[in-house]
Design an enzyme around this catalytic site. Structure first.
Site, PDB file in Angstrom:
ATOM      1  N   GLY A  12       0.858  -1.181   0.000  1.00 32.30           N
ATOM      2  CA  GLY A  12       0.000   0.000   0.000  1.00 32.30           C
ATOM      3  C   GLY A  12       0.892   1.227   0.000  1.00 32.30           C
ATOM      4  O   GLY A  12       2.095   1.105   0.123  1.00 32.30           O
ATOM      5  N   CYS A  13       0.326   2.436  -0.161  1.00 33.38           N
ATOM      6  CA  CYS A  13       1.214   3.563  -0.374  1.00 33.38           C
ATOM      7  C   CYS A  13       0.563   4.927  -0.227  1.00 33.38           C
ATOM      8  O   CYS A  13      -0.632   5.041  -0.086  1.00 33.38           O
ATOM      9  CB  CYS A  13       1.793   3.521  -1.787  1.00 33.38           C
ATOM     10  SG  CYS A  13       2.551   1.977  -2.198  1.00 33.38           S
ATOM     11  N   ALA A  14       1.440   5.959  -0.316  1.00 37.06           N
ATOM     12  CA  ALA A  14       1.012   7.351  -0.423  1.00 37.06           C
ATOM     13  C   ALA A  14       1.714   7.954  -1.621  1.00 37.06           C
ATOM     14  O   ALA A  14       2.880   7.659  -1.870  1.00 37.06           O
ATOM     15  CB  ALA A  14       1.417   8.104   0.833  1.00 37.06           C
TER      16      ALA A  14
END
Lengths: 363, 501
Positions: A12-14
Site C-alpha cells: 500500500g502507499c502514499a
C-alpha cells in the site's frame, strides 16, 4: 527468505505531486513536506521522488542513476556502459548521512549518449536502444540496477520513510518544474532499494498506490515485447506498459488512460458513435493491458504529469491548483502542506485521466 | 446358442410393490430392456441390453425402478480388471474394433482439480459483482501489432474479423447427424440468446438454421460433408477441424443408419451411406498446405470471417500451435484428450492425446515466448465441466472455452456413453423421429441458457473474489492459480506455483 525481485510483494502507499504549468522550477522542499502528514501510509520500507528539469546543463544526455551492490558489479557495468555509450560524466550521487537511512548501496550517476555508430548498425532509434540497454543491465548484471534513465530528469529512492529519503538525497538542493513522491507500505521483506518507487524507463516515471489484480496478465503480455519485469512489482509493469503504449505504439495520454483504466462496455455504449468506435477499438486491441484492482498512479514525463485512478476508484486521490501550480496527492492534507490556499480541490472519477502539461518551450 | 461371456453391466431393480404395469418403461426404452410378461402379469427386464441412461428411472411415475451396478463379479485381479476382461470377450466374439462414445472415462489425472484459485485479502479489495460492474465480454481474433492513424489523427479502427462473445464460452462442434435436429435447434437458439456461438461440426448446416448464422461457427472437416459456398458464408466464423481430442489421428465415421432424411440432404450424401471422414485432410499434408486452405476459405468469404483451426492436444502441441499461428488462422482451438465424441475407437479415445490443461499452458507460453500470442486467440475444450474450469483455463492463458459434454448434460444426457448406437433415449444422439421428439427445443434452449447464465454468475463471483473486474485481466494471469498434489515438472509446465509458495 526470498527477497523482493525473487517474489512479488504487494504493498500500500502514499503518493504526491506538484507541477508548474509555467515551467517554474521549485526545490524539493515542498514535496518532501507533503509526505509528512501521510507518514502512516508508509511503513519505512521505501520512499522515493522523481524530479523533472533538474539537469538543464546536461539536457541532451540520458542521466542514468544506478545502484551497485559492490565495486565489482560497478566495474562490470561501467565496462558495458563504455561499450554502449559515450559517457560525458560519471559521479556518485551526493547524499547526506542520516541515521534513518542505512545499508546504503553505491549510488552513481552517469550522463550518457548512445554511440551513433552502434545506432546505425542496429538500425534502432535512440530511445529504443537506451531502453534495451537498461533492460540488459537490469537483467544481466547481477547487483547493478538502473533506477533512472531519462533526459533532464531523475529519480531518487531508498528504503526508509519518504521524508527521510528526501533529506538523504539532499533534494532541497535540486530544482524541478515537476516533482512526484512516493511512500511505500510493502507487506513483507526487509525492503530493497530497487523496490521503492518511482519506477522509470527513459523519462517515464510511475508512482503508484495500490495492488493490481491483473499483474500477471499484464506482465506476461508486456514481456513479449522485450520488457523484463525483474522486480516483480506492480508498479514496474505499469511503467513498462506506459512506455509501450506511449512511445512504441504512439498512443496519446488519453488513449493510454483508456487502455489501462478502460471505460466499462456499458459506458462506452453511451458515448457518441465516433468516441465509442475509438474506445471499442482500444479495448479490443489492448485488452491484455487493462489494469484491474485498486490503483492511483502519477505518470511523469518530460513536460508533464498524468494522474489516473483505477476504473472503480478503489484508491483515494485528489487534485487541486493554485496559480500556475497543480497538486495531486493521496490525501488533501498533503496538498494543504504544499499550498494552504489550494483551490478547485476535487477527486477525479475512476478512469478519468488528469493531464497537466507544461507550457511548450518552458521546460 | 453360444455361451454369452458378457456379464451385464447393470442390474435393473424393480420394486413390484410400486410397479403398476403402466408400461412407461417399456415405451421409453429404445434398447428394449423392459417388456411385459403376460403369463406372470408383470413387467420384466433384460438387463443385458441396459446402458443405464436412466430414462426409465426418470420417467417411472411410481419410482419403482432403479439401475445399479451389477455386483456379479469376476475373481478379483488388479491387473485384469472387469472392463479389460469384457473387452477381450467382446473382441473375441466380434473380431472388431471396439467403439465408445463421449470422453475418456479412465482415472487419469484431472489437472483442473489440482489447481486452486486465489482471492483478495487486505492488500486488495475483493469486489462484489452485485454492486460493481463485472465484465465477461471477449473478442476472439487477430490483434494488430501496431496501430495506424487516419488523416485526422484518430485511430484507424479497422480490424481483421473478430468474434464477440458475451462470456468466454462457446458450444463445441457436434454435427447434425451425430446429434438430433432438436439438439441443434436448442444449441443454436441458446447461443443466440446468450450472445455466444454454437458449432455445426462436420455435417453441414440444416437450412432451417441459417437464420442463426450470426451465432454459428461452420465447420470444414476432412470429409467436407455439407460444405458449399452458401454454407461457408452462413456462419460468423469457419472452423477447420484438423483433429478432435477424443480421437486424435483418425477421422470420423457416422454410420449409415444415422444418414437419413435431412441428415443426408444436409451432408450432401446418399441416404444410408456411411459418412466416413478421412484421418487427414487430403489437401493438407503439412503446415504450408494448411495455410492454403485457410486462405482459400478467406477468399471464399471475402476475408469477412475469422478462421479457426481446431486440433487435438497431442505431444508436440506447442510447436503445432506455433505453426498454426503463422498460417493465417485467427483462432486456434485445442481439444484435450477428455473431449467427447459421438463414436470413437475405444483404444484411441482412452490412450491417445494429452490433457488440455498441460497443452494449454505450454501453447500459451510458447506463443508468448515467440511474441505471437496476440496474433491469434486460443479456445480450449476437452472437458470443461464448470465455471471454475473456465476461470482456471482463462487464467492459464485461454481466451475462451468450448463446451459440449456439459451442454449435452444440460439437455438431459446421462452420460451412458452409448451415442454410437443411435438409440439415445433422451432424443439427443439419435435420428429416430420418435426419440428426437422427446427433446423439446424450447426446454432445451432454456436449460442451456440457464446453465451458462449460472456459470456466468459464478465466473463473476470468482473474478470478484480475486479483485478482477474484467475477464481480460484474468487471461494468462497465472499468479491467480496455485497447484496441489503436483510434481515440480507438472507445476513447471503449467507455469504455476505450488500452494503455499
Amino acid at each position: 527468505m526470498q527477497l523482493e525481485g525473487q517474489i512479488r510483494i504487494p504493498s500500500g502507499c502514499a503518493i504526491s505531486a506538484i507541477i508548474s504549468k509555467e515551467g517554474n522550477r521549485m526545490t524539493g522542499e515542498k514535496i518532501i513536506q507533503s509526505m509528512i502528514p501521510m507518514h502512516d501510509r508508509s511503513n519505512g520500507l521505501g520512499g522515493g521522488f522523481a524530479a523533472y528539469g533538474i539537469y538543464p546543463e546536461y539536457r541532451d544526455f540520458y542521466a542514468f542513476h544506478i545502484f551497485f551492490q559492490d565495486d565489482s558489479c560497478r566495474v562490470e557495468c561501467e565496462k558495458f556502459l563504455k561499450d554502449s555509450f559515450e559517457i560525458v560524466k560519471a559521479e556518485t550521487i551526493p547524499y547526506r548521512k542520516i541515521p534513518e537511512i542505512t545499508d546504503i548501496p553505491l549510488i552513481w550517476r552517469y550522463y550518457v549518449a548512445p554511440l551513433s555508430s552502434i545506432l546505425s548498425r542496429l538500425q534502432l532509434d535512440e530511445k529504443e536502444y537506451v531502453a534495451r540497454c537498461v533492460m540488459q543491465i537490469n537483467t544481466r548484471i547481477s547487483g547493478a540496477y538502473v533506477f533512472s534513465s531519462g533526459k533532464n530528469m531523475g529519480t531518487f529512492k531508498a528504503v526508509g520513510f519518504p521524508e527521510d529519503v528526501g533529506r538523504f538525497y539532499r533534494l532541497d538542493e535540486y530544482e524541478a518544474y515537476a516533482w512526484t513522491a512516493h511512500g511505500r507500505y510493502p507487506t513483507n521483506t526487509p525492503g530493497w532499494w530497487g523496490g521503492a518507487h518511482p519506477f522509470t524507463l527513459l523519462d517515464y516515471s510511475i508512482v503508484h498506490n495500490g495492488e493490481i489484480s491483473s499483474y500477471d496478465a499484464n506482465r506476461r503480455f508486456i514481456e513479449m515485447f522485450g520488457y523484463k519485469c525483474t522486480l516483480q512489482t506492480d508498479t514496474e509493469v505499469i511503467a513498462y506498459i506506459a512506455d509501450y503504449l506511449l512511445r512504441r505504439q504512439g498512443l496519446t495520454l488519453e488513449e493510454t488512460a483508456s487502455v489501462i483504466a478502460a471505460p466499462f462496455w456499458s459506458d462506452i455504449e453511451q458515448k457518441d458513435p465516433k468516441t465509442a468506435e475509438q474506445l471499442t477499438f482500444l479495448r479490443k486491441v489492448y485488452s491484455n493491458l487493462l489494469i484491474t484492482g485498486p490503483f492511483s498512479i502519477i505518470l511523469g514525463f518530460n513536460g508533464g504529469l498524468m494522474a489516473l485512478n483505477d476504473r472503480l476508484k478503489l484508491r483515494s486521490m485528489v487534485v487541486a491548483d493554485k496559480d500556475d501550480k497543480v497538486f495531486i496527492a493521496s490525501e488533501e492534507a498533503a496538498i494543504r502542506v504544499m499550498e494552504p490556499d489550494a483551490e478547485h480541490i476535487y477527486a477525479p472519477a475512476g478512469g478519468e485521466p488528469v493531464i497537466i502539461k507544461v507550457k511548450e518551450g518552458a521546460y | 446358442m453360444a455361451i454369452n461371456y458378457i456379464l451385464p453391466d447393470f442390474e435393473v431393480i424393480r420394486d413390484y410393490n410400486r410397479c403398476i404395469n403402466c408400461h412407461v418403461c417399456e415405451r421409453q426404452c429404445s434398447n428394449e430392456v423392459h417388456s411385459f410378461d403376460e403369463k406372470g402379469n408383470l413387467m420384466i427386464s433384460d438387463e443385458s441390453k441396459c446402458v443405464n441412461c436412466s430414462r426409465c428411472v426418470s420417467l417411472c411415475p411410481t419410482h419403482a425402478l432403479k439401475i445399479v451396478k451389477n455386483e456379479a463379479c469376476f475373481r478379483e485381479n488388479a491387473n485384469w480388471q472387469r472392463d479389460t476382461i469384457l473387452e477381450i470377450y467382446k473382441q473375441a466374439g466380434s473380431g472388431g474394433v471396439l467403439l465408445s462414445s463421449m470422453g475418456n472415462p479412465k482415472p487419469l489425472p484431472v489437472y483442473w482439480d489440482k489447481i486452486l484459485i486465489n482471492a483478495s485479502q487486505v492488500t486488495n479489495p475483493p469486489i462484489d459483482p452485485l454492486r460493481e460492474p463485472m465484465e465477461t465480454k471477449v473478442f476472439l481474433g487477430q490483434k494488430p501489432n501496431m496501430v495506424t492513424r487516419r488523416e485526422d489523427g484518430s485511430l484507424n479502427t479497422s480490424l481483421t474479423p473478430q468474434l464477440e462473445l458475451s462470456m468466454p464460452v462457446l458450444f463445441s462442434a457436434m454435427s447434425y447427424g451425430s446429434i438430433s435436429y432438436n439438439a441443434h435447434e436448442s444449441l443454436a437458439r441458446a447461443a443466440q440468446e446468450l450472445g455466444i456461438y454454437y458449432n455445426t461440426g462436420e455435417g453441414g448446416l440444416h437450412e432451417d438454421f441459417y437464420c442463426y448464422g450470426k451465432n454459428t461457427i461452420v465447420q470444414v472437416a476432412s470429409g467436407r460433408f455439407g460444405v458449399h459456398e452458401e454454407f461457408l458464408n452462413a456462419g460468423a466464423a469457419i472452423e477447420i477441424k484438423m483433429g478432435q481430442g477424443a480421437k486424435p489421428g483418425i477421422g470420423g465415421h457416422l454410420p449409415g443408419t444415422k444418414i437419413v432424411g435431412d441428415v443426408s440432404k444436409t451432408r450432401m450424401i446418399p441416404e444410408g451411406s456411411d459418412a466416413i471422414s478421412p484421418a487427414p485432410h487430403h489437401d493438407i499434408y503439412s503446415i504450408e498446405d494448411l495455410r492454403q486452405l485457410v486462405y482459400s476459405l478467406k477468399e471464399a468469404t471475402q476475408y469477412k470471417k475469422p478462421i479457426i483451426v481446431k486440433v487435438a492436444a497431442v505431444h508436440n502441441i506447442a510447436a503445432i500451435a506455433s505453426g498454426i499461428a503463422r498460417s493465417g488462422a485467427d483462432i486456434i482451438a485445442i481439444d484435450g484428450f477428455r473431449g467427447g465424441t459421438g463414436a470413437a475407437p475405444t483404444r484411441i479415445r482412452d490412450n491417445v492425446g494429452i490433457p488440455i490443461e498441460l497443452a494449454l499452458a505450454s501453447v500459451d507460453q510458447r506463443l508468448r515466448d515467440e511474441g505471437i500470442r496476440n496474433n491469434v486467440s486460443l479456445i480450449v475444450g476437452g472437458s470443461i465441466r464448470s465455471a471454475a474450469d473456465v476461470v482456471k483455463a482463462i487464467a492459464l492463458g485461454a481466451d475462451a472455452c468450448f463446451i459440449a459434454t456439459s451442454a449435452l448434460l444440460a439437455l438431459g444426457c446421462h452420460l451412458c456413453r452409448s451415442c454410437q448406437s443411435g438409440k439415445c433415449n433422451w432424443g439427443i444422439a439419435t435420428q429416430r423421429p420418435e426419440l428426437v421428439k422427446r427433446l423439446n427445443p424450447d426446454i432445451g434452449k432454456e436449460r442451456l441458457v440457464n446453465l451458462l447464465t449460472a456459470w456466468r454468475h459464478e465466473i463473476k463471483e470468482l473474478m470478484g473474489g480475486m479483485g478482477v473486474n474484467s475477464i481480460e485481466a484474468l487471461r494468462g494471469n497465472r499468479l491467480m492459480l496455485r497447484g496441489v498434489n503436483m510434481t515440480e515438472k507438472e507445476l513447471e509446465i503449467l507455469g504455476i506455483s505450488h500452494a503455499g509458495e
